[in-house]
Design a protein around this motif. Structure first.
Motif, PDB file in Angstrom:
ATOM      1  N   ASP A 130       0.830  -1.215   0.000  1.00  0.00           N
ATOM      2  CA  ASP A 130       0.000   0.000   0.000  1.00  0.00           C
ATOM      3  C   ASP A 130       0.865   1.265   0.000  1.00  0.00           C
ATOM      4  N   PHE A 131       2.011   1.198   0.687  1.00  0.00           N
ATOM      5  CA  PHE A 131       2.903   2.364   0.705  1.00  0.00           C
ATOM      6  C   PHE A 131       3.717   2.478  -0.585  1.00  0.00           C
ATOM      7  N   GLN A 132       3.866   1.379  -1.310  1.00  0.00           N
ATOM      8  CA  GLN A 132       4.655   1.412  -2.563  1.00  0.00           C
ATOM      9  C   GLN A 132       3.790   1.574  -3.804  1.00  0.00           C
ATOM     10  N   ARG A 133       2.470   1.384  -3.689  1.00  0.00           N
ATOM     11  CA  ARG A 133       1.664   1.367  -4.909  1.00  0.00           C
ATOM     12  C   ARG A 133       1.603   2.732  -5.589  1.00  0.00           C
ATOM     13  N   ASN A 182       9.457  -3.130  -4.912  1.00  0.00           N
ATOM     14  CA  ASN A 182       9.337  -2.152  -5.997  1.00  0.00           C
ATOM     15  C   ASN A 182       8.461  -2.713  -7.104  1.00  0.00           C
ATOM     16  N   ALA A 183       8.543  -4.024  -7.328  1.00  0.00           N
ATOM     17  CA  ALA A 183       7.697  -4.654  -8.349  1.00  0.00           C
ATOM     18  C   ALA A 183       6.229  -4.590  -7.936  1.00  0.00           C
ATOM     19  N   MET A 184       5.958  -4.911  -6.686  1.00  0.00           N
ATOM     20  CA  MET A 184       4.553  -4.868  -6.228  1.00  0.00           C
ATOM     21  C   MET A 184       4.015  -3.451  -6.330  1.00  0.00           C
ATOM     22  N   GLY A 185       4.861  -2.482  -5.956  1.00  0.00           N
ATOM     23  CA  GLY A 185       4.450  -1.082  -6.051  1.00  0.00           C
ATOM     24  C   GLY A 185       4.183  -0.659  -7.478  1.00  0.00           C
ATOM     25  N   ALA A 186       5.023  -1.130  -8.396  1.00  0.00           N
ATOM     26  CA  ALA A 186       4.846  -0.766  -9.809  1.00  0.00           C
ATOM     27  C   ALA A 186       3.661  -1.504 -10.428  1.00  0.00           C
ATOM     28  N   PHE A 187       3.459  -2.779 -10.038  1.00  0.00           N
ATOM     29  CA  PHE A 187       2.423  -3.607 -10.671  1.00  0.00           C
ATOM     30  C   PHE A 187       1.009  -3.263 -10.213  1.00  0.00           C
ATOM     31  N   HIS A 188       0.880  -2.913  -8.935  1.00  0.00           N
ATOM     32  CA  HIS A 188      -0.422  -3.039  -8.301  1.00  0.00           C
ATOM     33  C   HIS A 188      -1.532  -2.252  -8.991  1.00  0.00           C
ATOM     34  N   ALA A 189      -1.234  -1.017  -9.367  1.00  0.00           N
ATOM     35  CA  ALA A 189      -2.269  -0.200 -10.008  1.00  0.00           C
ATOM     36  C   ALA A 189      -2.655  -0.737 -11.383  1.00  0.00           C
ATOM     37  N   PHE A 190      -1.792  -1.576 -11.968  1.00  0.00           N
ATOM     38  CA  PHE A 190      -2.050  -2.111 -13.312  1.00  0.00           C
ATOM     39  C   PHE A 190      -2.736  -3.480 -13.289  1.00  0.00           C
ATOM     40  N   ILE A 191      -2.920  -4.062 -12.118  1.00  0.00           N
ATOM     41  CA  ILE A 191      -3.493  -5.420 -12.066  1.00  0.00           C
ATOM     42  C   ILE A 191      -4.851  -5.502 -12.790  1.00  0.00           C
ATOM     43  N   PRO A 192      -5.735  -4.517 -12.619  1.00  0.00           N
ATOM     44  CA  PRO A 192      -7.020  -4.618 -13.338  1.00  0.00           C
ATOM     45  C   PRO A 192      -6.894  -4.375 -14.851  1.00  0.00           C
ATOM     46  N   ASP A 193      -5.769  -3.833 -15.304  1.00  0.00           N
ATOM     47  CA  ASP A 193      -5.593  -3.540 -16.734  1.00  0.00           C
ATOM     48  C   ASP A 193      -5.072  -4.792 -17.442  1.00  0.00           C
ATOM     49  N   ALA A 194      -5.991  -5.623 -17.928  1.00  0.00           N
ATOM     50  CA  ALA A 194      -5.600  -6.941 -18.443  1.00  0.00           C
ATOM     51  C   ALA A 194      -4.633  -6.865 -19.619  1.00  0.00           C
TER      52      ALA A 194
END
Lengths: 430, 259
Positions: free
Chosen positions: A215-218, A248-260
């Motif tokens: 949550d702090f990295q997203r 850093n990967a989780m922070g970079a990925f998280h907002a894009f998870i719904p973008d298939a």
């Protein structure tokens, strides 16, 4: 357990008990449960508290230097099959990596919980430096555990932490790297949990750490997504990041998870090559198990003993990985690949010479992986001009100059001997 | 009823606390570790806690860390644990003490079957809390083994009750907030915690962490049903071999018999 689900997360995970499917949870001594419950509560409350979020935003903007830019890396694109490469510049954040995002959030929570001491584990020293920095800013006592092997290969960061007022304790047990530093930090925490917050540096450990650190990295992905829309007018085709514990990967990925349509690519440390068995790539070549408080992929032998890891990068030299990455792997939403030392170092050199950016060796794994991904897409028939790849440039490489200089033979044995002679002479002077 | 429960019934009838001694399998060698376990039983230890060496013993202090690290480097494997249980269990009740991942890797059902076949009574799992323990509780139940959990001074009343619901055989009461290791004093938090735990269970309560000699054992025996000693025995084995373990065990056994 009074676990509260974290609000506003696109994947809806973890569940109330801290699980991402079969992964995550809490595998820790009972003595820590009260503190984990307290932290879960504090984090959930903070995420709904406009004053907390405003204070964190203020610190991120005025102290950490957010938002970090998205740099169009035109000269690098030839190495990625011609794809357009955008760099999310976490290396420009204060202290030189994305680690500050998480640490400022946890420092504010520490203050809210009324604790005055923070401890941390560190591998490459980036998280240790970030924690020492936040401790100085907030006036906390700070102890950082670092494997003895890592204090040697990242001596510059040891000095930085000490300059910032932190106590750095070299850990001499086990493999003397990040894994053992983490064990030692947990032991400190069990003994001092009532006065101390354990500021875990990655999306690993018992619930709520994986969700909280994410949550702090997203913010990395939230910013990058909008910046890409503003710059290119559409979403990227891929987001690529290196994965040790995976923050850093989780922070970079998280907002894009719904973008298939957006591929999420994690680059683990392939060490001497995944096929040699000497690597640090649990998602690529490990199996599920329990380490450091959570179930996740890890490198283990037939007896469930943690295996030794090999990587040129101290920050990726870790046998485990965050549980949400294990979940993303199994669900197929993200893919993971092992990048061998040599390929990562070539990528580091290419980036330095084509864009003037000297990245951390950890980050270089992401550049190598992005080049592989771009070329594979082009070979599969996609038009290079249509490809947009975001690489999370998680950290800068100042700390790695010594390692890189030796790797590339930029200093000769005579240079080193001469420098040591000069140092010795200076030491003799009254 | 396991041999462990029978043992507590006997020591309760004798009006004293039981003495439980811990040693890890394979330190300094497999043969010496088992010889030391048998020697401490002969010297008056009532039950043996057989330690499973693990690469990342997060609940252990320096003495046990060094010992299990040496055991692993000397080639100690999970299979040796069952061999040790098989050798010691005819002489005294045996509980295995082990971190969760080796069990998960082995398979909880298979682990329970092999532990029962070797004559073991149960297992202490220092990094497994009841919420995550369903597979183990089910496997242990199938094989009449005692799943033993920890309670700590920081545990809420609600959590003490949760442990009491699923725990069998004995409860491991952590005397202080901290990892294993000898301490000058055990402190009064242990007694407070034992008293709190008594309000929610009739199970025997064994206190561990910090006890290193007969005097401390006597102090803990005054309010607990069992006294668990680990690091002091491991140190004795490393410093003085099997004879030193025998001497320390005799001192500790005398401690739990003082009134």
């Amino acid at each position: 357990m009074t676990a509260v689900p974290v609000p506003g997360t696109p994947s809806g995970l973890p569940d109330a008990s801290g699980h991402f499917g079969p992964y995550g949870g809490r595998f820790v001594p009972e003595a820590l449960i009260a503190a984990l419950d307290e932290l879960t509560e504090a984090h959930a409350t903070a995420q709904r508290d406009p004053a907390f979020l405003a204070e964190l935003d203020r610190l991120l903007a005025t102290y950490a230097g957010r938002p970090t830019p998205l740099t169009d890396a035109r000269r690098l694109s030839e190495h990625a099959g011609g794809a357009r490469i955008l760099l999310k510049r976490e290396d420009l954040a204060h202290t030189g990596s994305h680690k500050i995002n998480n640490v400022l959030g946890q420092a504010l929570l520490t203050q809210k919980m009324g604790k005055r001491r923070v401890i941390a584990e560190t591998g490459a020293g980036q998280h240790g430096v970030a924690t020492a920095t936040a401790a100085a800013l907030f006036g906390f006592d700070c102890t950082v555990y670092m494997g003895e092997e890592d204090t040697r290969r990242q001596a510059l960061n040891v000095a930085r932490m000490r300059l910032l007022g932190a106590e750095v304790i070299p850990v001499r047990t086990g493999t003397r790297t990040l894994k053992d530093a983490t064990n030692e930090a947990f032991r400190d925490w069990v003994a001092n949990v009532e006065s101390t917050h354990y500021c875990i540096g990655s999306v690993v450990g018992p619930h709520p750490f994986p969700a909280m650190v994410r949550d702090f990295q997203r913010i990395i992905g939230v910013e990058a997504r909008q910046q890409c829309l503003d710059l290119v007018g559409r979403l990227p085709d891929a987001v690529v990041a290196c994965v040790g514990g995976g923050s850093n990967a989780m922070g970079a990925f998280h907002a894009f998870i719904p973008d298939a349509s957006v591929a999420l690519v994690g680059c683990e440390a392939g060490g001497d090559g995944v096929e040699t068995g000497r690597h640090a790539a649990p998602l690529t070549a490990g199996s599920p198990g329990v380490l450091h408080g959570a179930r996740s992929y890890l490198m283990q032998d037939d007896d469930g003993q943690t295996q030794d890891t090999t990587s040129i990068s101290a920050g990726l030299d870790y046998p485990g990985v965050g549980p949400e990455h294990s979940w993303l792997r199994d669900s197929g939403r993200a893919t993971y690949t092992g990048i061998a030392d040599g390929w990562a170092m070539q990528a580091l050199e290419k980036l330095a010479k084509s864009e003037g950016i000297l990245c951390a060796i950890e980050t270089a794994h992401a550049f190598a992986g992005a080049c592989d991904w771009g070329r594979a897409q082009v070979q599969a028939g996609r038009s290079a001009e249509d490809l947009v790849i975001i690489i999370n440039t998680s950290g800068r490489g100042d700390k790695d100059v010594d390692t890189a200089a030796r790797w590339f033979g930029l200093v000769t044995a005579e240079d080193v001997a001469e420098a040591e002679l000069v140092r010795a002479r200076e030491g003799e002077q009254p | 009823m396991t041999a462990l429960s029978d043992m507590f019934a006997r020591t309760r009838a004798e009006g004293r606390a039981a003495l439980i001694g811990y040693l890890p399998v394979g330190y300094p060698s497999y043969d010496e570790s088992v010889a030391a376990m048998l020697a401490m039983v002969a010297a008056g230890v009532d039950a043996v806690e057989v330690g499973v060496p693990y690469t990342d013993p997060g609940m252990d202090g320096p003495v046990i860390q060094v010992a299990v690290d040496a055991a692993l480097r000397a080639g100690s494997r999970v299979a040796h644990v069952f061999d040790a249980v098989r050798t010691v269990s005819p002489h005294a009740p045996v509980v295995v003490m082990g971190y969760w991942n080796p069990v998960e890797k082995y398979g909880p059902a298979r682990w329970a079957a092999d532990l029962q076949a070797a004559g073991g009574s149960g297992m202490i799992t220092p990094d497994l809390i009841p919420e995550e323990a369903q597979p183990w509780i089910a496997a242990a139940g199938e094989r009449d083994l005692d799943p033993v959990f920890l309670v700590a001074p920081s545990s809420t009343d609600e959590r003490l009750e949760a442990v009491a619901r699923v725990n069998r055989g004995m409860v491991y009461v952590a005397s202080t907030m901290g990892v294993t290791g000898t301490r000058a004093t055990v402190g009064n938090r242990a007694q407070e915690l034992v008293e709190r735990m008594r309000t929610v269970t009739d199970l025997p309560l064994a206190v561990g962490l910090g006890v290193s000699d007969g005097a401390q054992a006597a102090e803990v025996a005054a309010f607990a049903d069992g006294v668990i000693v680990g690091s002091a025995l491991v140190r004795a084995l490393g410093d003085g071999g099997v004879e030193a373990v025998r001497a320390l065990a005799a001192d500790l056994a005398d401690g739990v018999r003082r009134t």
